[in-house]
Design an enzyme around this catalytic site. Sequence first.
Site, short mmCIF file in Angstrom:
data_model
loop_
_atom_site.label_atom_id
_atom_site.label_comp_id
_atom_site.label_asym_id
_atom_site.label_seq_id
_atom_site.Cartn_x
_atom_site.Cartn_y
_atom_site.Cartn_z
N THR A 37 -0.26 6.37 -2.84
CA THR A 37 0.23 6.65 -1.47
C THR A 37 1.21 5.52 -1.10
O THR A 37 2.38 5.62 -1.46
CB THR A 37 -0.93 6.73 -0.45
OG1 THR A 37 -1.73 5.56 -0.53
CG2 THR A 37 -1.77 7.97 -0.69
N LYS A 88 -5.92 4.00 -7.24
CA LYS A 88 -4.88 3.96 -6.21
C LYS A 88 -5.48 3.26 -5.00
O LYS A 88 -6.68 3.37 -4.73
CB LYS A 88 -4.42 5.38 -5.86
CG LYS A 88 -5.11 5.97 -4.65
CD LYS A 88 -4.34 5.72 -3.38
CE LYS A 88 -5.27 5.78 -2.17
NZ LYS A 88 -4.60 5.38 -0.94
N THR A 128 -15.15 2.52 -3.70
CA THR A 128 -13.79 2.18 -3.29
C THR A 128 -12.73 3.22 -3.57
O THR A 128 -12.77 3.88 -4.58
CB THR A 128 -13.33 0.93 -4.03
OG1 THR A 128 -12.05 0.61 -3.55
CG2 THR A 128 -13.23 1.17 -5.51
N GLU A 169 -0.78 -3.58 1.11
CA GLU A 169 0.40 -3.21 1.88
C GLU A 169 1.15 -4.45 2.39
O GLU A 169 0.59 -5.24 3.12
CB GLU A 169 0.00 -2.29 3.04
CG GLU A 169 -0.40 -0.90 2.52
CD GLU A 169 -1.05 -0.01 3.55
OE1 GLU A 169 -1.09 1.19 3.31
OE2 GLU A 169 -1.51 -0.53 4.57
N ASN A 218 2.31 0.25 8.46
CA ASN A 218 1.24 0.94 9.17
C ASN A 218 1.61 1.39 10.57
O ASN A 218 0.94 2.24 11.15
CB ASN A 218 -0.02 0.09 9.16
CG ASN A 218 -0.66 0.16 7.80
OD1 ASN A 218 -1.04 1.24 7.35
ND2 ASN A 218 -0.72 -0.96 7.10
N THR A 264 5.37 8.72 9.97
CA THR A 264 6.72 9.17 10.37
C THR A 264 7.71 9.05 9.22
O THR A 264 7.39 8.57 8.16
CB THR A 264 7.22 8.37 11.57
OG1 THR A 264 7.10 6.98 11.28
CG2 THR A 264 6.44 8.71 12.79
#
Lengths: 410, 410
Positions: free
Chosen positions: A159, A185, A196, A283, A405, A410
């Site tokens: 992702t 992932k 997890t 991230e 995040n 969007t």
Amino acid sequence: MSESQTFAPLSGGCITDVKGWRAAGVACGIKKNGALDLALLVSDRPASCAGVFTTNRFQAAPVLYDREAILADPRGVRAVVANSGCANACTGPEGLEDAREMARLAGRATGVDTNRVLVMSTGVIGQRLPMRSVAHGVELAAAALSADGGHAAARAIMTTDTRPKEVAARLDIEGREVTVAGMAKGAGMISPNMATLLVAVATDASVAPGALDGIIRYAADRSFNCVTVDGDMSTNDTFLLLANGAAGGREISGPQSEGYQQLRDAVTYVATELAKMVAFDGEGATKHVTVHVTGARNRAEARQVAMTVAKSPLVKTAIYGKDANWGRIICAVGYSGVEVEPEAVDMWLGDLHLVHNGRPFQVDEVRASQILAETDVAITIALGMGDADVTVWTCDLSHEYVSINANYRT
Amino acid sequence: MSESQTFAPLSGGCITDVKGWRAAGVACGIKKNGALDLALLVSDRPASCAGVFTTNRFQAAPVLYDREAILADPRGVRAVVANSGCANACTGPEGLEDAREMARLAGRATGVDTNRVLVMSTGVIGQRLPMRSVAHGVELAAAALSADGGHAAARAIMTTDTRPKEVAARLDIEGREVTVAGMAKGAGMISPNMATLLVAVATDASVAPGALDGIIRYAADRSFNCVTVDGDMSTNDTFLLLANGAAGGREISGPQSEGYQQLRDAVTYVATELAKMVAFDGEGATKHVTVHVTGARNRAEARQVAMTVAKSPLVKTAIYGKDANWGRIICAVGYSGVEVEPEAVDMWLGDLHLVHNGRPFQVDEVRASQILAETDVAITIALGMGDADVTVWTCDLSHEYVSINANYRT
């Protein structure tokens, strides 16, 4: 590699390096950007299976589905179908029916009984799976199945991951070559508890379900349960371990069996390396952060201290800013909930001994800056209370984390 | 204002609106930028005092000092000296000696016994107080003490706060005018537990220490213990409540005394408004977020669910990004550790009913965007299990939070 290590990492390996497995990763339109979004793994014979799952009270439909399927037939798994782009979570009975239909479609396309197909999903919560895209993807994937499709499958479950996560190892059990390989992932909503993310690890060893269960719990405890990105625990965390016996040899039936410990170590290695990849691909991460806690009264307390430090937004932003603000680390140790003795605590940043007996020690700001300029940052905390230790992996908290995040959908 | 409210907010009020208190805020070089960094509060008569403090195992020297001083003489407090720019935490026995010396200096400058002076510090952890600056500051502040010095004092305890935090209220007890007023500082490292930040609330009511202790615990539980910015709990959190009796009248000796409940409500109001100011001035905040949890089995579980949502980096970044990603809120409810029943959970964003019985309901993205465009965002979660409820206050997680904390010491 330690001398006692009885397996060899397999460079560039993937899940289809395990005998008897074929895989594919395809794009079928679940993700709006046209990226790979559906993975299919198929074993040429029934595999034993064990799983650990999220402890979130809101469990996604694929989690509910897999739990039941494994319980019903823990020796009969033939395929796993996984999608990214939609988590199929908070979708009620209809979502559960979609998960079942996804298994049915994959079973039909690969000639396997539906009950022998497991499913995994990851992506936005609260949206129904686009079943037309899923049906299309399953057809494409079944047609594309190949003995070197592992890499594509690993890409198809991504992702916000910036890179696929694959690890493989080889070992010898009673003269037979055994392979363990997996893919994972995960980059955000990472704070597993007894499970997890999405992880599939396969081996061609022959293992009874009970033994496999022992191995997966041991491995999860030392790998995925020791990583955190943001402290948010997903609704979809799933770690599957599959053993199809294609390597031949006697079945490993329990801890006393020849090869049990060796296989457990190899699975733990694969899981740990995958877990570190997840933490370090967090991230927006610019730093790989390893937190070692030693001298705890027990492993649970060691983990609690390490995870509290690893989750602290103030510690993570300081590391991002290359600021050796060690007071924030000590502060997090203090509010971890573990009854530490402040005057017994030592702390190092890399090899720089910053705190001794709870007080500033060799606070060398120049050296600290050099250490924080590296990509890999190690924090060691010695509690001076016992002999339990733990290592956890995380990343820093950057502007990019906020950007990813704030704009996820969007 | 509810009909039963028996106090009146005092617009623009500050701590020196309480009879018998003088205050000052000065700059003495503890902060490098020349801003106000030392506050002094002095009562013209001894005040009863109660305090609640951080539960962090690493307790800063001023916390250790105040605990002892209040225990030794809970009726005799005459002054509070506070500094920003240095927390005097993790500084060992020398730090404790510095805290004592700070009290001694303030006592000498104001003609008060050292034992009757309390201290508070906030700022970077692990550095010794610059005692020469402190000594200079105390002299300046003692000379500047005035009956309208409250505003300057409130400014002098700020660190990353963007504005001072002051609240005052008036009430009538047995025909006498009583004032309650307080000041607070806090913007980051905010996740109090039985205490918080730096807060001083004074009243001119006459209250016995035991009664004051009941009032401060009641107020802390409903105010500072219900805010979070980043989930990091400080080493220095201190909330002092001081009652000097300058308004005259009989002493409030316990819950049965005339005026007890009224005073408790006024103190709770002052503390709650200060707490909301702290949450809404959270580092980098662009949104005021209020999380209501209703239908819990008890208050503790309600708070646990609300705080888990309020602390979630994914919820906070979504609100910053004006993204109605309600799945993240539901996900946080699920991993809060409270055994919620997913199919009993309802959730609203403002007045938009997004989740009913654990599943998507009126998911109107346009309306959701309008709600998220406002500065004040309310999230309501109904657990459907009991009749306990709680409200907590927090803010969003922005790029600016990362900037502030990546560069805090530079």
